[in-house]
Each structure stands twice: as structure tokens, then as C-alpha cells.
Write a protein that holds these residues in place. Structure first.
Motif, PDB file in Angstrom:
ATOM      1  N   ALA A 159       0.829  -1.206   0.000  1.00 54.60           N
ATOM      2  CA  ALA A 159       0.000   0.000   0.000  1.00 54.60           C
ATOM      3  C   ALA A 159       0.857   1.248   0.000  1.00 54.60           C
ATOM      4  N   THR A 160       1.890   1.273   0.850  1.00 54.50           N
ATOM      5  CA  THR A 160       2.765   2.451   0.899  1.00 54.50           C
ATOM      6  C   THR A 160       3.624   2.554  -0.366  1.00 54.50           C
ATOM      7  N   GLU A 161       4.038   1.400  -0.934  1.00 49.07           N
ATOM      8  CA  GLU A 161       4.811   1.413  -2.178  1.00 49.07           C
ATOM      9  C   GLU A 161       3.990   1.987  -3.321  1.00 49.07           C
ATOM     10  N   CYS A 162       2.670   1.644  -3.316  1.00 48.78           N
ATOM     11  CA  CYS A 162       1.779   2.173  -4.361  1.00 48.78           C
ATOM     12  C   CYS A 162       1.742   3.698  -4.296  1.00 48.78           C
ATOM     13  N   ILE A 163       1.668   4.210  -3.083  1.00 47.57           N
ATOM     14  CA  ILE A 163       1.638   5.668  -2.938  1.00 47.57           C
ATOM     15  C   ILE A 163       2.974   6.277  -3.337  1.00 47.57           C
ATOM     16  N   ASP A 164       4.074   5.559  -3.021  1.00 48.06           N
ATOM     17  CA  ASP A 164       5.403   6.054  -3.420  1.00 48.06           C
ATOM     18  C   ASP A 164       5.539   6.137  -4.944  1.00 48.06           C
ATOM     19  N   LEU A 165       4.784   5.269  -5.669  1.00 48.75           N
ATOM     20  CA  LEU A 165       4.829   5.274  -7.139  1.00 48.75           C
ATOM     21  C   LEU A 165       3.908   6.325  -7.751  1.00 48.75           C
ATOM     22  N   PHE A 166       3.377   7.198  -6.910  1.00 42.57           N
ATOM     23  CA  PHE A 166       2.414   8.204  -7.387  1.00 42.57           C
ATOM     24  C   PHE A 166       2.953   9.008  -8.578  1.00 42.57           C
ATOM     25  N   PRO A 167       4.225   9.441  -8.583  1.00 39.26           N
ATOM     26  CA  PRO A 167       4.730  10.199  -9.748  1.00 39.26           C
ATOM     27  C   PRO A 167       4.649   9.400 -11.044  1.00 39.26           C
ATOM     28  N   VAL A 168       4.663   8.050 -10.929  1.00 35.28           N
ATOM     29  CA  VAL A 168       4.625   7.197 -12.127  1.00 35.28           C
ATOM     30  C   VAL A 168       3.229   7.135 -12.713  1.00 35.28           C
ATOM     31  N   TRP A 169       2.227   6.942 -11.886  1.00 33.38           N
ATOM     32  CA  TRP A 169       0.867   6.739 -12.409  1.00 33.38           C
ATOM     33  C   TRP A 169      -0.032   7.982 -12.355  1.00 33.38           C
ATOM     34  N   ALA A 170       0.462   9.076 -11.716  1.00 30.89           N
ATOM     35  CA  ALA A 170      -0.368  10.275 -11.558  1.00 30.89           C
ATOM     36  C   ALA A 170      -0.811  10.866 -12.894  1.00 30.89           C
ATOM     37  N   GLU A 171       0.111  10.828 -13.895  1.00 35.77           N
ATOM     38  CA  GLU A 171      -0.212  11.459 -15.166  1.00 35.77           C
ATOM     39  C   GLU A 171      -1.295  10.729 -15.949  1.00 35.77           C
ATOM     40  N   LYS A 172      -1.594   9.477 -15.549  1.00 39.63           N
ATOM     41  CA  LYS A 172      -2.607   8.686 -16.256  1.00 39.63           C
ATOM     42  C   LYS A 172      -3.994   8.793 -15.633  1.00 39.63           C
ATOM     43  N   VAL A 173      -4.080   9.487 -14.473  1.00 45.23           N
ATOM     44  CA  VAL A 173      -5.360   9.582 -13.780  1.00 45.23           C
ATOM     45  C   VAL A 173      -6.405  10.265 -14.652  1.00 45.23           C
ATOM     46  N   GLY A 174      -6.000  11.275 -15.411  1.00 49.13           N
ATOM     47  CA  GLY A 174      -6.957  12.010 -16.232  1.00 49.13           C
ATOM     48  C   GLY A 174      -7.584  11.164 -17.305  1.00 49.13           C
ATOM     49  N   THR A 175      -6.833  10.219 -17.878  1.00 52.14           N
ATOM     50  CA  THR A 175      -7.353   9.402 -18.986  1.00 52.14           C
ATOM     51  C   THR A 175      -7.928   8.065 -18.516  1.00 52.14           C
ATOM     52  N   LEU A 176      -7.285   7.441 -17.535  1.00 56.63           N
ATOM     53  CA  LEU A 176      -7.710   6.106 -17.100  1.00 56.63           C
ATOM     54  C   LEU A 176      -8.496   6.119 -15.799  1.00 56.63           C
ATOM     55  N   GLY A 177      -8.548   7.276 -15.151  1.00 54.15           N
ATOM     56  CA  GLY A 177      -9.188   7.315 -13.837  1.00 54.15           C
ATOM     57  C   GLY A 177      -8.215   6.844 -12.775  1.00 54.15           C
ATOM     58  N   LEU A 178      -8.562   7.073 -11.502  1.00 50.13           N
ATOM     59  CA  LEU A 178      -7.655   6.750 -10.410  1.00 50.13           C
ATOM     60  C   LEU A 178      -7.340   5.261 -10.360  1.00 50.13           C
ATOM     61  N   VAL A 179      -8.375   4.416 -10.385  1.00 46.88           N
ATOM     62  CA  VAL A 179      -8.168   2.967 -10.289  1.00 46.88           C
ATOM     63  C   VAL A 179      -7.397   2.467 -11.510  1.00 46.88           C
ATOM     64  N   GLY A 180      -7.777   2.946 -12.702  1.00 49.15           N
ATOM     65  CA  GLY A 180      -7.083   2.504 -13.913  1.00 49.15           C
ATOM     66  C   GLY A 180      -5.620   2.909 -13.901  1.00 49.15           C
ATOM     67  N   ALA A 181      -5.320   4.110 -13.420  1.00 48.89           N
ATOM     68  CA  ALA A 181      -3.939   4.582 -13.374  1.00 48.89           C
ATOM     69  C   ALA A 181      -3.098   3.721 -12.437  1.00 48.89           C
ATOM     70  N   ILE A 182      -3.640   3.415 -11.263  1.00 43.97           N
ATOM     71  CA  ILE A 182      -2.903   2.582 -10.302  1.00 43.97           C
ATOM     72  C   ILE A 182      -2.685   1.189 -10.874  1.00 43.97           C
ATOM     73  N   LYS A 183      -3.739   0.630 -11.493  1.00 46.15           N
ATOM     74  CA  LYS A 183      -3.605  -0.718 -12.059  1.00 46.15           C
ATOM     75  C   LYS A 183      -2.575  -0.747 -13.190  1.00 46.15           C
ATOM     76  N   SER A 184      -2.523   0.310 -13.956  1.00 45.87           N
ATOM     77  CA  SER A 184      -1.561   0.339 -15.070  1.00 45.87           C
ATOM     78  C   SER A 184      -0.128   0.297 -14.560  1.00 45.87           C
ATOM     79  N   ALA A 185       0.092   0.832 -13.371  1.00 44.65           N
ATOM     80  CA  ALA A 185       1.432   0.843 -12.802  1.00 44.65           C
ATOM     81  C   ALA A 185       1.742  -0.449 -12.056  1.00 44.65           C
ATOM     82  N   LEU A 186       0.744  -1.012 -11.397  1.00 44.79           N
ATOM     83  CA  LEU A 186       0.971  -2.197 -10.570  1.00 44.79           C
ATOM     84  C   LEU A 186       0.663  -3.507 -11.276  1.00 44.79           C
ATOM     85  N   GLU A 187      -0.336  -3.486 -12.206  1.00 47.88           N
ATOM     86  CA  GLU A 187      -0.783  -4.725 -12.853  1.00 47.88           C
ATOM     87  C   GLU A 187      -0.872  -4.494 -14.352  1.00 47.88           C
TER      88      GLU A 187
END
Length: 691
Positions: free
Chosen positions: A616-644
Motif C-alpha cells: 500500500a505504501t509502495e503504491c503511494i510512493d509510485l504516485f509520480p509514475v501513475w499520476a499522469e494517467k489519472v486524467g485518462t484512465l481514472g484513479l483505479v485505472g492509473a494505479i492498475k496500469s502501474a501495478l498490474e
């Protein structure tokens, strides 16, 4: 068999010729007009008077007497008020004691006067009249030595200053009263089971009713003797206390005790036979009733509910009495439990999911919840009575008015056939009286009034419409969260019993939100909340780490997940809901880990992100990686794109059918198989046949 039908074809085979002649004379006076009297409650009042007033012996304390009030005693169908009827009878009987004539003639006069009442009502009204008179007499005796007003009233009423010289009379009187009450109680017990009497053999009814007729005669005759004794105390001089006349009166009462005691023994033996016959035949009838379809639910309900009078049910909030006929064409839910029902948090949740549920307005009046408390022991304890009377005056449901009168065969049927093991359960009967769900409590915890008509088929249908979303998890536990979900907001629900982890996690979340990310964060504690959780909530609030659910709502959150687990597991084709079950089990299991967990979702969209501990904390640490995708994929989609990342390159052709929700218009749904965004289609379903 109809009782009046029996009395019109009365058989004399079980009595002597002399008794047969007397019974026929008594039956000629019997013409009940259908009025209903709460004989049990009036008898309880009489016992209380005996307990307080008897100068020689005290009645045994009765837990039911202590926990209930006689103020609820009522008479239905009486032309006059119950109070006026009792006073009128008291005066009529007392006036006969001052007149000349033999006691048999006076007794038959009472039968004529009481002709319109049922057998138990005849007896209880005369006894109530006597003990009202006797209670006033004893009150004056006890107060006159130190209360001037009582002394003046005693003088006018010619009440003796002391009763010490009348010990022999009161000894006989006390024994006679005890016997009268004992016999009356047996008669009331028999008369309060009109429906169950249909299960008795004609010969059994014949013997019992014959003895009831004779017992009624001797009870009324004994009541006249009691009235006469009180009258005698007011007119007997001190030098006449040991006269032959007084001695004769004492022995008359002892002879009445002897006769009534014999009748009481016979009646009790016959009642034991009645209970055995009813118990065996009632259980068999219940088994058969629930195997056949009826045009309505009336017969089934009449066999289950203790039919003490025409109004065996009560509305717990308004305290109004209700008849079984009012349940016709309604779905009936029996809430079966111990007298203490449930822990207070579960009671609140049950009320919220039924009585206070938003869907209740649409179906209100279509179903009724009836609380059926069953004691853990054979006899109700004082604690049981107190728990029942407190809750039955507080809940927004209906309840049995006097659940301690449940027939033992019905209790055994509920325990054996309905599998009641002292854990609260909700058995659903449809409008035809057939069981459509042996325990709907989990689906009511989950969907509340929306689950109407609460059948097993409806439960399966609801699961087919569900997917793993925040809405399914929350579903009205907290109005604010429900509003945020309906508005399509991003939510993060997290929990841990490690305060260091909570502080670290909250700090990282705040850093992420400081960049402008819209995210609501809510602390949901852990499974089986304890006092430790209350301290955690105080710390989180004081340090302003995040928003918290209240202690009670945290209980609701985890209890709801437990209910979802039970409900899904119980489905016949549980494999069809493996995805939801896996997520539920995962969330419940994560709760047992030392580190915390988080669950992130958007509005009503399916496809939540669940991580625990360091992930959970690692996911938040990766915020700079997936933050830019939130606008297109949404919050859940952006996180999944980085983790899965997607599992395959070619399309997997997997599809999900989702219930319509406003939030789906602007959201993106990800495939549960390949983790890629899914294409959106529209499906229409006709619901014209649904209730």
C-alpha cells in the motif's frame, strides 16, 4: 371442535347423575356473546393483591408479575368498562351475602348474572370483584392504627381494630383462596387454547369440560363463602369469635378446600393428557402444513402463534394489539432469537436496514417482521421477562404479545425443523404461508428492505446484479460516504491496528493529495472492534490524520462483510460469484495481518484496488509514475496500469453485465481478466414480472 358445539351436545358419561343434573342447569345459563377478556392478566393482579394483603402467608414471587404491568388488562366487546363491570359484580355478590337463602341458590344466581361470559371470564370477574373488596379491607386494617383517615373509614365500615382473634378464619380463608386461584389458573390455561383444542380427542375434551363445569360451580360457591367471611368480620363481636357459628364457617371453608383440591388434581392430570395429545398432533400438523400450498397464510400462522386471545400480536412502538387476520396477503418474517435479541449494534443495524431503509417507503405494509423470542431454558426467567418487555416496547417491529405461551411443540418445531440454535434468524413466509427463505438475516443485513420479498430466489437475483464495488461494500452504512459514491468521487478506505503504520500511511496520502489529487480517505478500523479501537479513533481525530467511521459504523462495515460471505457461500451456484467471494475473503483475511490495508475505488465503478502493508505504501510512493494517467484512465485505472500491466496482448473477450448506475457514464471499467479498459455496451432487461 368448536367449544360451543361441544356444550350444545354435552355428554354426561364422565360424571355422576347428580353432577350431570347440576351441569345441565349450569349450561342453561351459559350464553357467551363473544367478548374477550384478558383473564391471565387479571389473575396476575389478583396474585399481587394476595401477595401484598394476606396477613398470614405470602404468595411466591413470580418473575412475570415483577416484569409486567396489569395496566394492560383489557376487555374487548364489553358494553361497560372493565372497571365498572368488576365493581358492579362485586356489589351484586356482596349484596347476596346480606340476603337470606341457601348458598346453592346464590351460586346459581351468579351463573345467571355471568351468562354472557366465557368460563374463564366468569371466574376471574368474580375473583377480581372479591379481591378489590378484600384489598380495600386489608388496606384499612393495616393503616388504621397510625392513619387518622383510615381509622375514621374503619369506623364507618365497621372494620375490626385487630384481626388477631380471627386466625382460624384466615387460615381456612388463605388455604381456600390458594386453591381457588390454582384451579382457576388451570381453567384459564385450557380456555386460552381454542385452536389447539381441535387436536384433542372428543373423549378428552368431554372429561375436561365436565370437570371445568363442576370446578366453576365450586369456585363461585367458594367465592361467596369468602365474601361472607369478610362480611362476618365486620359484624362479629369479639365475644362471638369462638362461637359455634364461626367454627361452622371455618369448617365450611375447609370442606370447600377439600372438594376443590380434588377437582384441581383431576384437572391437572387431564391437562397433562391434553398437552401430550396437542404436542404430538401439533408437531405432525406443522410438518404437513408447510408441505402444502394454501390460499393464504392464516392456518399456518394460527398454528405457530400462541392464540391466547383474538389479538396475540402487538406493535412494539405503538403498543397496539393485532390479530392474525391482519397478516393476510402479507409476507411475514419471523425474527427468532433469545429474549435479549441481539447486541445493541446489531439491533441498530437491523432497524436501519428495515424500518429506516429508503426503500421501505415503496413497500411499506407489504411485509411484517414479528419478533419471536424463545428462552434458552424450559421456563422463562426473570431476566428473560425484563429483556423482552424492554425490547418489545422499543423496537419498530411486531412481536408476540406473550411469547412464554408458545406451545412446546411449536418451540421444538422451530428448533428442529427451522434449525434454531439460539443465534438470531429470520424465517420468511410468503402470502400463502410457505417458507421461501429459512434464514434471510444475512440478505437483510446486506440489502435491507430492497431485498423484498426476501426469498432465496430474490437473494440469488440480487447477487447476479452485483459486482465488486464501493457501493456494495458501503450500501448506506454512512450517508456521507453513500453520497460521495453516488457522485462518483474517489475513495480510499483503509484500516490497521498498528498506529505507526496509520501515521506513516496518512502522511504519504496527505503528500499525494497536496498535488491536487481528489481523494477522500476514511479509516475503517479492523474486524471485531474493541475498546482499543476507541482509543485509535480518538488519536486519529486529535492528530487529524484522516476521516474516521464511528465505532458503531465500523462494526456495521465488518459485520456486513461477514454477512456477504455467508450469503454468497449459501448460494446453490456459488461458483458464479467466485470473484466477489474471493475479494470478500481477501479483505477479511487482510484484517488479520499485522500491517494495514487499503481499498481504493471510484464511485459505483467495479474493479477496486486492494493492497496491504508495504504494498500500500509502495503504491503511494509510485504516485509520480501513475499520476499522469489519472486524467485518462481514472484513479483505479492509473494505479492498475502501474501495478498490474495487461496480462496478454490479444483481446480476451471477457464481459461483465453491470446494473445501471449514473457513475458508469463517465467512468472506465477494467477487465478482471486482462486488466485492460473494457468497451461499453447497453443491455435492456424487462422487469414487468418482478414485484
Amino acid at each position: 371442535m368448536n367449544l360451543l358445539g361441544f356444550e350444545s351436545c354435552y355428554s354426561h358419561s364422565s360424571v355422576s347423575t347428580e353432577e350431570d343434573f347440576l351441569i345441565r342447569k349450569i349450561l342453561m345459563t351459559h350464553d357467551p356473546d363473544g367478548c374477550q377478556l384478558d383473564s391471565r392478566l387479571l389473575l396476575r393482579a389478583i396474585k399481587n393483591i394476595i401477595h401484598c394483603a394476606n396477613p398470614i402467608s405470602k404468595a411466591d414471587s413470580d418473575p412475570e408479575n415483577e416484569a409486567t404491568s396489569i395496566c394492560d388488562a383489557e376487555a374487548i366487546g364489553l358494553q361497560d368498562s372493565l372497571e365498572y363491570t368488576i365493581i358492579k359484580i362485586s356489589h351484586e355478590v356482596l349484596s347476596r351475602c346480606f340476603e337470606e337463602g341457601d348458598i346453592h341458590t346464590k351460586t346459581m344466581f351468579l351463573f345467571d348474572m355471568l351468562g354472557k361470559f366465557k368460563w374463564d371470564a366468569k371466574l376471574i370477574l368474580v375473583l377480581a370483584g372479591f379481591f378489590t373488596h378484600y384489598g380495600v379491607f386489608q388496606l384499612i386494617v393495616q393503616l388504621q392504627s397510625h392513619d387518622p383517615l383510615a381509622a375514621l373509614v374503619a369506623l364507618l365500615r365497621q372494620v375490626p381494630c385487630s384481626l388477631s382473634g380471627f386466625r382460624a378464619q384466615f387460615k381456612a380463608f388463605t388455604l381456600l383462596v390458594k386453591t381457588i386461584v390454582e384451579v382457576t389458573e388451570v381453567i384459564i390455561e385450557f380456555e386460552s387454547l381454542p385452536l389447539q383444542q381441535e387436536l384433542l380427542e372428543f373423549k378428552t375434551i368431554s372429561v375436561v369440560k365436565s370437570k371445568i363445569y363442576m370446578a366453576s360451580y365450586w369456585i363461585l360457591r367458594s367465592s361467596l363463602a369468602c365474601f361472607s367471611m369478610i362480611k362476618g368480620l365486620r359484624t362479629t363481636k369479639q365475644d362471638q369469635v369462638k362461637s359455634n357459628f364461626t367454627t361452622t364457617g371455618v369448617w365450611t371453608m375447609f370442606s370447600l378446600v377439600y372438594r376443590l383440591s380434588a377437582l384441581c388434581s383431576d384437572l391437572k392430570a387431564q391437562m397433562e393428557t391434553c398437552h401430550q395429545q396437542i404436542g404430538t398432533r401439533l408437531y405432525e400438523k406443522l410438518l404437513n402444513l408447510f408441505k402444502q400450498t394454501d390460499i393464504d397464510n392464516q392456518e399456518n400462522l394460527q398454528m405457530l402463534i400462541p392464540f391466547v386471545d383474538n389479538f396475540p400480536l402487538k406493535d412494539c412502538l405503538s403498543n397496539e394489539k393485532h390479530s392474525i387476520s391482519e397478516l393476510k396477503n402479507k409476507v411475514v418474517i419471523f425474527l427468532v432469537s433469545k429474549p435479549e435479541l441481539l447486541p445493541i449494534e446489531k439491533i441498530f443495524l437491523l432497524v436501519q436496514q428495515t424500518y429506516d431503509h429508503p426503500h421501505q417507503e415503496k413497500i411499506g405494509g407489504s411485509y411484517v417482521i414479528i419478533w419471536v423470542p424463545i428462552s434458552s431454558s424450559h421456563a422463562w426467567s426473570r431476566t428473560d421477562y425484563i429483556s423482552f418487555h424492554f425490547l418489545s416496547n422499543s423496537l419498530p417491529f411486531w412481536s408476540l404479545k406473550q411469547p412464554w405461551f408458545l406451545n412446546s411443540a411449536v418451540v421444538n418445531f422451530i428448533k428442529q425443523e427451522w434449525n434454531f440454535k439460539e443465534e438470531a434468524m429470520m424465517v420468511v413466509l410468503d402470502t400463502n404461508g410457505m417458507i421461501t427463505n429459512s434464514n434471510a438475516i444475512d440478505m437483510i443485513w446486506i440489502w435491507g428492505a430492497k431485498a423484498f420479498p426476501f426469498s432465496i430466489l430474490r437473494e440469488k437475483e440480487l447477487w447476479e446484479l452485483e459486482s465488486w464495488t464501493l457501493k456494495l461494500i458501503i450500501n448506506g452504512i454512512d450517508p456521507l460516504l453513500t453520497k460521495l459514491i453516488d457522485e462518483g468521487k474517489n475513495l480510499c478506505i483503509y484500516g490497521s491496528d498498528n498506529m505507526d503504520w496509520v501515521r506513516t500511511f496518512s502522511a504519504k496520502i496527505k503528500e499525494m493529495k497536496n498535488t491536487g489529487l481528489q481523494l477522500e480517505v476514511i479509516y475503517a478500523g479492523w474486524r471485531n472492534p474493541s475498546e482499543k479501537l476507541r482509543k485509535f479513533l480518538d488519536i486519529i481525530e486529535q492528530e487529524k490524520l484522516s476521516t474516521c467511521l464511528t465505532f458503531t459504523k465500523i462494526f456495521f462495515f465488518w459485520h456486513r462483510l461477514e454477512s456477504m460471505k455467508s450469503s454468497v457461500t449459501r448460494q446453490e451456484n456459488a461458483s458464479g460469484f467466485d470473484g466477489i467471494l474471493k475479494e470478500i475473503l481477501g479483505l477479511l483475511e487482510d484484517n488479520n495481518n499485522a500491517d494495514g490495508w487499503m481499498l481504493i475505488g471510484t464511485g459505483s465503478l467495479p474493479g477496486l484496488v486492494k493492497l496491504q502493508g508495504k504494498k500500500a505504501t509502495e503504491c503511494i510512493d509510485l504516485f509520480p509514475v501513475w499520476a499522469e494517467k489519472v486524467g485518462t484512465l481514472g484513479l483505479v485505472g492509473a494505479i492498475k496500469s502501474a501495478l498490474e500491466p495487461p496480462l496478454s496482448i490479444s483481446p480476451c473477450n471477457h464481459y461483465d453485465i453491470l446494473a445501471y448506475d449514473e457513475g458508469l457514464k463517465k467512468g472506465t471499467v477494467f477487465c478482471s481478466v486482462c486488466n485492460r479498459p473494457m468497451e461499453k455496451f447497453v443491455l435492456y432487461k424487462c422487469e414487468a414480472s418482478e414485484q
